[in-house]
Write a protein that holds these residues in place. Structure first.
Motif, PDB file in Angstrom:
ATOM      1  N   LYS A  56      -3.042   6.216  -2.750  1.00  0.00           N
ATOM      2  CA  LYS A  56      -2.633   6.049  -1.346  1.00  0.00           C
ATOM      3  C   LYS A  56      -1.513   5.019  -1.217  1.00  0.00           C
ATOM      4  N   ALA A  57      -1.624   3.944  -2.016  1.00  0.00           N
ATOM      5  CA  ALA A  57      -0.617   2.892  -1.940  1.00  0.00           C
ATOM      6  C   ALA A  57       0.755   3.367  -2.402  1.00  0.00           C
ATOM      7  N   LEU A  58       0.797   4.391  -3.241  1.00  0.00           N
ATOM      8  CA  LEU A  58       2.070   4.892  -3.759  1.00  0.00           C
ATOM      9  C   LEU A  58       2.666   6.007  -2.910  1.00  0.00           C
ATOM     10  N   GLU A  59       1.954   6.453  -1.885  1.00  0.00           N
ATOM     11  CA  GLU A  59       2.416   7.620  -1.123  1.00  0.00           C
ATOM     12  C   GLU A  59       3.752   7.388  -0.428  1.00  0.00           C
ATOM     13  N   SER A  60       4.042   6.160  -0.042  1.00  0.00           N
ATOM     14  CA  SER A  60       5.307   5.887   0.647  1.00  0.00           C
ATOM     15  C   SER A  60       6.352   5.289  -0.291  1.00  0.00           C
TER      16      SER A  60
END
Length: 379
Positions: free
Chosen positions: A20-24
């Motif tokens: 989730k932390a890498l999604e953006s």
């Protein structure tokens, strides 16, 4: 062959948080796990408010159809002695069921997933990792727990050379009759320390669910210790007489006792795969979440995925959790030469069991929430 920037092996709290932390970030990630979700996960199952805050979990939303047991008290004792009960006067933790918690976190990420897919083969070719000759990426992250296949690629890998904590436990939904007979209260987990201080047992009620277990650094005769504890709890009415037969086992590494390398060329370990469980309590959820967020920061900024570039993650872990080899003495409040003689007395003390055992060792109240910038970048 499907190409990604990052492949994360393990979709538990560490893996799903990193995804989730890498999604953006612009990085294309893939999550792989051998299990389908929701799945059973052997774990006592409590999280502190800090974890919920770090993950920005709406408690009202989470509790809708899921178990969320507020904890306000702890009942703590040494086996063979009377327990001490401390009332913290507020909610200091929450009881959760890992089958629900992990599935909830996984459901919040839009990262592509390959669930029910055990990793059978990992090879290195032209600077990329190939998983089962189907997926490739220059960075491979191990988030699959103690026996994570990625951890086998670093150092000596999991094995008998490591000093593990072995635990056995069971979680089940009580019948009406069992719930009525059980003296353990939902807002008051019970912690019972072994007399040699090499482990502890617990009784943890979450609504109609009951979790019972015991973990030890020295796993010799673990089943015998567990049987004796269960028999005592039954004889005092703390737990029902009729329990399911099968206790499940699992293993993990304490941070101060782990020697696993955290990074290598194109490799990075987080959570239990990295051996990050807190030394005194064995809790792994908060370190798993925080290691994933620290890893995400490094992955976003790293010029490449060489061991040299990824070492920034190892440095961040040391800064956050302390340098291995020094953690135990820094956190333990009493000198080693008087631990055993004083242990029996200390475990009868309301001050010690509250301020040291509960608030310091199990709740880590003195440890501030991870830096706001790290959280904001992730969520």
């Amino acid at each position: 062959m499907e190409a990604y920037d990052v492949i994360i092996v393990g979709a538990g709290p560490a893996g799903s948080t990193l995804a989730k932390a890498l999604e953006s970030s612009g990085k294309r990630a893939l999550l792989i796990d051998k299990q389908t979700f929701p799945r059973d996960k052997t774990c006592a199952g409590w999280v502190t408010p800090t974890v919920m805050e770090t993950l920005k979990i709406d408690l009202t939303d989470y509790s809708n159809g899921r178990t969320l047991q507020p904890i306000r008290r702890f009942r703590i004792g040494m086996m063979g002695q009377a327990a001490v009960e401390n009332n913290h006067g507020r909610v200091v933790s929450y009881g959760i069921r890992r089958c629900e918690f992990d599935d909830y976190l996984l459901g919040r990420t839009n990262t592509p997933k390959q669930l029910g897919t055990p990793v059978k083969n990992i090879t290195r070719r032209d600077g990329n990792w190939l998983i089962d000759d189907t997926w490739s990426a220059p960075l491979l992250v191990g988030a699959g727990g103690h026996f994570c296949p990625v951890a086998r690629l670093t150092g000596d890998g999991p094995g008998s050379h490591e000093t593990i904590v072995a635990a056995k436990e069971i979680e089940f939904e009580m019948t009406h009759e069992q719930a009525r007979a059980c003296k353990a209260r939902g807002d008051t987990p019970e912690l019972w320390f072994c007399r040699d201080l090499k482990g502890y047992a617990w009784v943890f009620r979450k609504g109609n669910y009951l979790n019972i277990g015991l973990g030890r650094e020295d796993n010799h005769k673990l089943s015998t210790h567990l049987q004796d504890f269960v028999a005592t709890m039954k004889s005092t009415g703390r737990i029902p007489e009729d329990l399911p037969d099968r206790f499940k086992g699992h293993a993990y590494l304490l941070y101060d006792h782990s020697g696993r390398p955290l990074v290598d060329d194109g490799l990075l370990l987080i959570g239990d795969a990295a051996g990050l469980a807190y030394t005194q309590s064995g809790e792994g959820i908060r370190p798993a979440i925080e290691s994933a967020l620290l890893a995400a920061d490094v992955i976003r900024q790293a010029p490449d995925f060489s061991a040299t570039s990824l070492q920034a993650y190892g440095d961040a872990i040391a800064e956050r959790f302390g340098h291995r080899g020094s953690v135990a003495e820094e956190n333990f409040q009493i000198p080693g030469w008087i631990r055993m003689p004083l242990a029996s007395t200390l475990m009868r003390s309301h001050w010690f069991t509250r301020k040291v055992v509960t608030e310091k060792w199990f709740l880590h109240q003195e440890v501030p929430t991870l830096a706001a910038g790290t959280q904001c970048a992730a969520f």
